[in-house]
Structure formats: structure tokens, C-alpha cells
Design a protein around this motif. Structure first.
Motif, PDB file in Angstrom:
ATOM      1  N   MET A  65       0.693  -1.950  -3.116  1.00  0.00           N
ATOM      2  CA  MET A  65       0.103  -3.280  -3.216  1.00  0.00           C
ATOM      3  C   MET A  65      -1.028  -3.302  -4.228  1.00  0.00           C
ATOM      4  O   MET A  65      -1.165  -4.253  -5.008  1.00  0.00           O
ATOM      5  N   SER A  66      -1.839  -2.247  -4.239  1.00  0.00           N
ATOM      6  CA  SER A  66      -2.935  -2.159  -5.199  1.00  0.00           C
ATOM      7  C   SER A  66      -2.406  -2.134  -6.627  1.00  0.00           C
ATOM      8  O   SER A  66      -2.939  -2.812  -7.521  1.00  0.00           O
ATOM      9  N   ASP A  67      -1.363  -1.342  -6.856  1.00  0.00           N
ATOM     10  CA  ASP A  67      -0.758  -1.273  -8.192  1.00  0.00           C
ATOM     11  C   ASP A  67      -0.230  -2.634  -8.623  1.00  0.00           C
ATOM     12  O   ASP A  67      -0.348  -3.017  -9.800  1.00  0.00           O
ATOM     13  N   PHE A 179       8.711  -0.773  -2.294  1.00  0.00           N
ATOM     14  CA  PHE A 179       8.970  -2.191  -2.174  1.00  0.00           C
ATOM     15  C   PHE A 179       9.163  -2.811  -3.555  1.00  0.00           C
ATOM     16  O   PHE A 179       8.598  -2.347  -4.544  1.00  0.00           O
ATOM     17  N   THR A 180       9.940  -3.870  -3.626  1.00  0.00           N
ATOM     18  CA  THR A 180      10.126  -4.600  -4.873  1.00  0.00           C
ATOM     19  C   THR A 180       8.888  -5.463  -5.140  1.00  0.00           C
ATOM     20  O   THR A 180       8.058  -5.683  -4.247  1.00  0.00           O
ATOM     21  N   SER A 181       8.801  -5.987  -6.358  1.00  0.00           N
ATOM     22  CA  SER A 181       7.656  -6.838  -6.706  1.00  0.00           C
ATOM     23  C   SER A 181       7.585  -8.070  -5.813  1.00  0.00           C
ATOM     24  O   SER A 181       6.504  -8.483  -5.384  1.00  0.00           O
ATOM     25  N   SER A 182       8.755  -8.665  -5.525  1.00  0.00           N
ATOM     26  CA  SER A 182       8.754  -9.857  -4.677  1.00  0.00           C
ATOM     27  C   SER A 182       8.333  -9.515  -3.252  1.00  0.00           C
ATOM     28  O   SER A 182       7.606 -10.277  -2.602  1.00  0.00           O
ATOM     29  N   GLU A 183       8.763  -8.364  -2.742  1.00  0.00           N
ATOM     30  CA  GLU A 183       8.354  -7.937  -1.404  1.00  0.00           C
ATOM     31  C   GLU A 183       6.859  -7.650  -1.372  1.00  0.00           C
ATOM     32  O   GLU A 183       6.166  -8.006  -0.410  1.00  0.00           O
TER      33      GLU A 183
END
Length: 260
Positions: A65-67, A179-183
Motif C-alpha cells: 500500500m505504501s508503494d 495485490f493488483t493496483s485496483s485492489e
């Protein structure tokens, strides 16, 4: 081993409840009943999987999430005035309360800041424009409080339980899932962008006051920061006002606590 047994004992009633609920639909056709049973057991399984995610896996999810947040927002380069100022006001703060910190500034014109369970702390340039060094320190202490008091961790675990798209199947034995970007966008919305409860805010405010004392910073900077937020509240669009309760009441409470 005791911890694993405890988890199994807690989760077995969840699975049992799902089975009982499915049996109660026996008046349906057999195909509908089978589908319903599968759905309920699948939901119970996701709850079980989310509950057994390890602390190390949680840190990995926060790092993802931070990335993603860093990808979406411009980080101030080392020689940028915001980065230089933030480095000075956080000197001697590579870690706190057992949490290794990665503190950086976003070149984003919003009055906001956040911290995550992997030690990421981000302060927005818009907040730095309005707040003194000590007021910024108080905000950092408050956000660290959310991490150390497990507020974000509880939200993340809840999101993993509730959203069928965020299945963590297999992660208990094979490491953290990517996780994918959308997730990640959905997780960020649930963990960072949702309104904090009054109880969580009160606890993090208290943590910030202790943080200020432990680091030798003036506690009065905390209610002063809340006063500024209250004065800016009419403008709208302020990140900290979207996710935090009334700053005027928080300032009043903190001043009373400082005097006590």
C-alpha cells in the motif's frame, strides 16, 4: 502452537454457523441449496484466512500500500526544501516505540499525513505550509499512534475479511499475496481514507501527547495544530478533516489533559 490452537477454536464456530445457515435453506431446490452452501462456506473460509494472516504478512501488505501511495504522489527529493525541513524536524527519529520509521514529504497541496504498519510516514507539503515544526511533530506522533495502537491493522484485517475480491487464500503457508493496483486502491480507501472513530482518535491524541513528552517537544503544539485545523475547516477538501473528528473538541480535550 498455543496461538494456532486458539485461532482454530475461535474460527470453528464461524464455520459451524455457516453450515447451520445453509441447512436452514433446505426448502430450496437442491441446486440452489448447494450454491448457497458453497457461498456461505466460502465466506466463512475467507474470514478464517484473514484471521490467520501473520504479522509479517500484514507488514508486507502495508508495504504494498505504501508503494502504491508513493507511486501516486510525488515524494520530495532529498534537496527539496520540504524534504530538508522534514529531515531536520525529525532528526533523531529513525524509530520510535519499536517501529522503524521511513518519514518523507509528499509534494501535494493537501493538509494531510498518514502512517502505515510497515513504518511508512508521509507528510503532505500542504500541511507543512500551515504548521510549525512542533505541530508537524505532533501530527507524526498521532499517526504513529494509529499504527502502534493497531487501528490500521484492524481495518486491513476487516477489509480482507469482508471483500470477496481480496481473498488471501494460500498466504498462511506460502507468504504474502501481491495485490493488483485496483485492489490496493480499495485497501487504501478502507484503511487510510475512512473516518476514524472517536475512541481511536482519542487514543491516538493521547499517544501523541506522550510522544511529544518523550521526545522533549512541547505538548501545547498538539492543541495548537487542532486550532489551525478548526480555523481551516470552512475551506473544505482538507484530508485530515475528512478522516478525523472535530478538531476544536480535540484541542479542548488535549488542553484539559495537559493541565491535569
Amino acid at each position: 502452537m498455543r496461538r494456532n490452537n486458539k485461532v482454530r477454536n475461535v474460527l470453528s464456530p464461524v464455520l459451524a454457523s455457516a453450515v447451520v445457515a445453509a441447512v436452514a435453506t433446505a426448502a430450496w431446490s437442491s441446486s440452489a441449496h448447494s450454491q448457497r452452501l458453497g457461498d456461505l462456506l466460502g465466506s466463512a473460509k475467507k474470514v478464517a484466512q484473514a484471521a490467520t494472516v501473520t504479522d509479517e504478512q500484514m507488514v508486507t501488505y502495508f508495504s504494498q500500500m505504501s508503494d502504491e501511495m508513493d507511486r501516486q504522489n510525488q515524494i520530495a527529493p532529498a534537496k527539496n526544501p520540504y524534504a530538508v525541513r522534514l529531515a531536520k524536524l525529525t532528526a533523531g527519529l529513525p524509530s520510535y516505540d519499536g517501529l522503524d520509521l521511513d518519514i518523507k514529504a509528499y509534494l501535494v497541496n493537501d493538509i494531510n499525513a498518514f502512517a502505515m504498519g510497515d513504518g511508512t510516514v508521509r507528510v503532505y507539503s500542504g500541511l507543512m505550509d500551515k504548521f510549525t515544526d512542533d505541530e508537524v511533530r505532533c501530527v507524526i506522533g498521532h499517526e504513529i499512534g494509529h499504527v502502534k495502537l493497531q487501528h490500521g491493522q484492524k481495518r486491513l484485517r476487516r477489509a480482507l475479511q469482508q471483500d470477496a475480491a481480496l481473498s488471501v487464500a494460500g498466504t498462511a503457508s506460502s507468504g504474502a499475496r501481491r495485490f493488483t493496483s485496483s485492489e490496493l486502491g480499495g485497501l487504501i480507501q478502507n484503511v487510510l481514507s475512512a473516518q476514524h472513530s472517536q475512541a481511536a482518535e482519542t487514543a491516538s491524541d493521547d499517544y501523541a501527547l506522550t510522544f511529544m513528552t518523550n521526545k522533549g517537544y512541547p505538548q501545547q503544539a498538539c492543541p495548537a495544530a487542532m486550532d489551525k485545523l478548526a480555523a481551516l475547516g470552512g475551506g473544505g477538501g482538507i484530508g485530515l478533516l475528512k478522516t478525523h473528528p472535530d478538531p476544536a473538541q480535540r484541542a479542548k480535550r488535549m488542553r484539559a489533559k495537559i493541565k491535569s
